[in-house]
Design a protein around this motif. Sequence first.
Motif, mmCIF file in Angstrom:
data_model
loop_
_atom_site.group_PDB
_atom_site.id
_atom_site.type_symbol
_atom_site.label_atom_id
_atom_site.label_comp_id
_atom_site.label_asym_id
_atom_site.label_seq_id
_atom_site.Cartn_x
_atom_site.Cartn_y
_atom_site.Cartn_z
ATOM 1 N N ARG A 1 0.848 -1.193 0.000
ATOM 2 C CA ARG A 1 0.000 0.000 0.000
ATOM 3 C C ARG A 1 0.884 1.242 0.000
ATOM 4 O O ARG A 1 1.940 1.242 0.618
ATOM 5 C CB ARG A 1 -0.865 -0.041 1.250
ATOM 6 N N GLU A 2 0.432 2.296 -0.648
ATOM 7 C CA GLU A 2 1.136 3.579 -0.603
ATOM 8 C C GLU A 2 0.673 4.352 0.626
ATOM 9 O O GLU A 2 -0.526 4.442 0.895
ATOM 10 C CB GLU A 2 0.853 4.411 -1.857
ATOM 11 N N VAL A 3 1.644 4.878 1.371
ATOM 12 C CA VAL A 3 1.341 5.637 2.586
ATOM 13 C C VAL A 3 2.231 6.868 2.659
ATOM 14 O O VAL A 3 3.268 6.943 2.000
ATOM 15 C CB VAL A 3 1.535 4.780 3.865
ATOM 16 N N SER A 4 1.851 7.795 3.501
ATOM 17 C CA SER A 4 2.665 8.984 3.735
ATOM 18 C C SER A 4 3.720 8.683 4.797
ATOM 19 O O SER A 4 3.420 8.073 5.822
ATOM 20 C CB SER A 4 1.787 10.134 4.220
ATOM 21 N N VAL A 5 4.946 9.135 4.542
ATOM 22 C CA VAL A 5 6.016 9.031 5.543
ATOM 23 C C VAL A 5 6.453 10.424 5.988
ATOM 24 O O VAL A 5 7.534 10.602 6.546
ATOM 25 C CB VAL A 5 7.222 8.207 5.019
ATOM 26 N N ALA A 6 5.589 11.413 5.777
ATOM 27 C CA ALA A 6 5.910 12.802 6.094
ATOM 28 C C ALA A 6 6.106 13.038 7.594
ATOM 29 O O ALA A 6 6.765 13.998 7.981
ATOM 30 C CB ALA A 6 4.813 13.726 5.565
ATOM 31 N N LEU A 7 5.553 12.172 8.431
ATOM 32 C CA LEU A 7 5.610 12.396 9.876
ATOM 33 C C LEU A 7 6.815 11.757 10.559
ATOM 34 O O LEU A 7 6.973 11.894 11.772
ATOM 35 C CB LEU A 7 4.325 11.868 10.531
ATOM 36 N N ILE A 8 7.656 11.046 9.806
ATOM 37 C CA ILE A 8 8.822 10.405 10.425
ATOM 38 C C ILE A 8 10.114 10.968 9.838
ATOM 39 O O ILE A 8 10.140 11.430 8.696
ATOM 40 C CB ILE A 8 8.787 8.866 10.304
ATOM 41 N N ASP A 9 11.157 10.911 10.640
ATOM 42 C CA ASP A 9 12.468 11.408 10.219
ATOM 43 C C ASP A 9 13.228 10.357 9.433
ATOM 44 O O ASP A 9 13.310 9.200 9.849
ATOM 45 C CB ASP A 9 13.307 11.810 11.432
ATOM 46 N N SER A 10 13.781 10.744 8.328
ATOM 47 C CA SER A 10 14.704 9.947 7.527
ATOM 48 C C SER A 10 14.225 8.518 7.259
ATOM 49 O O SER A 10 14.916 7.557 7.595
ATOM 50 C CB SER A 10 16.068 9.896 8.208
ATOM 51 N N PRO A 11 13.067 8.357 6.645
ATOM 52 C CA PRO A 11 12.634 6.989 6.332
ATOM 53 C C PRO A 11 13.568 6.342 5.319
ATOM 54 O O PRO A 11 14.069 7.011 4.413
ATOM 55 C CB PRO A 11 11.234 7.193 5.745
ATOM 56 N N GLN A 12 13.804 5.057 5.495
ATOM 57 C CA GLN A 12 14.670 4.298 4.595
ATOM 58 C C GLN A 12 13.967 3.008 4.199
ATOM 59 O O GLN A 12 13.180 2.461 4.984
ATOM 60 C CB GLN A 12 15.990 3.945 5.284
ATOM 61 N N GLU A 13 14.261 2.516 3.007
ATOM 62 C CA GLU A 13 13.735 1.213 2.607
ATOM 63 C C GLU A 13 14.223 0.168 3.605
ATOM 64 O O GLU A 13 15.374 0.188 4.031
ATOM 65 C CB GLU A 13 14.181 0.865 1.196
ATOM 66 N N GLY A 14 13.327 -0.703 4.020
ATOM 67 C CA GLY A 14 13.648 -1.735 4.998
ATOM 68 C C GLY A 14 13.275 -1.368 6.421
ATOM 69 O O GLY A 14 13.208 -2.233 7.289
ATOM 70 N N ASP A 15 13.030 -0.074 6.678
ATOM 71 C CA ASP A 15 12.600 0.358 8.019
ATOM 72 C C ASP A 15 11.214 -0.199 8.332
ATOM 73 O O ASP A 15 10.365 -0.324 7.446
ATOM 74 C CB ASP A 15 12.482 1.885 8.101
#
Length: 75
Positions: free
Chosen positions: A27-41
């Motif tokens: 699913r596509e989601v917003s990651v605007a609320l977290i710091d430095s998102p990375q693939e695998g997190d």
Amino acid sequence: MCLAMPVRISQLLPDEMAVVDVDGVSREVSVALIDSPQEGDYVILHVGYAIGKLDAEEAARTLALMDQLAAGEQA
């Protein structure tokens, strides 16, 4: 009642969006609320927004408990 669940970021997208997956569902989601998102997190997902990060071990424990609940087992 609100439910938030751990999911893994499988792909980062433009505009602070990401693809997350759990149990084969993407699913596509917003990651605007977290710091430095990375693939695998692993992140906590609530109504389409990643609201915090957590480590893989904690995510695995939580997902296992959710599987037990879905199967009607006692934890």
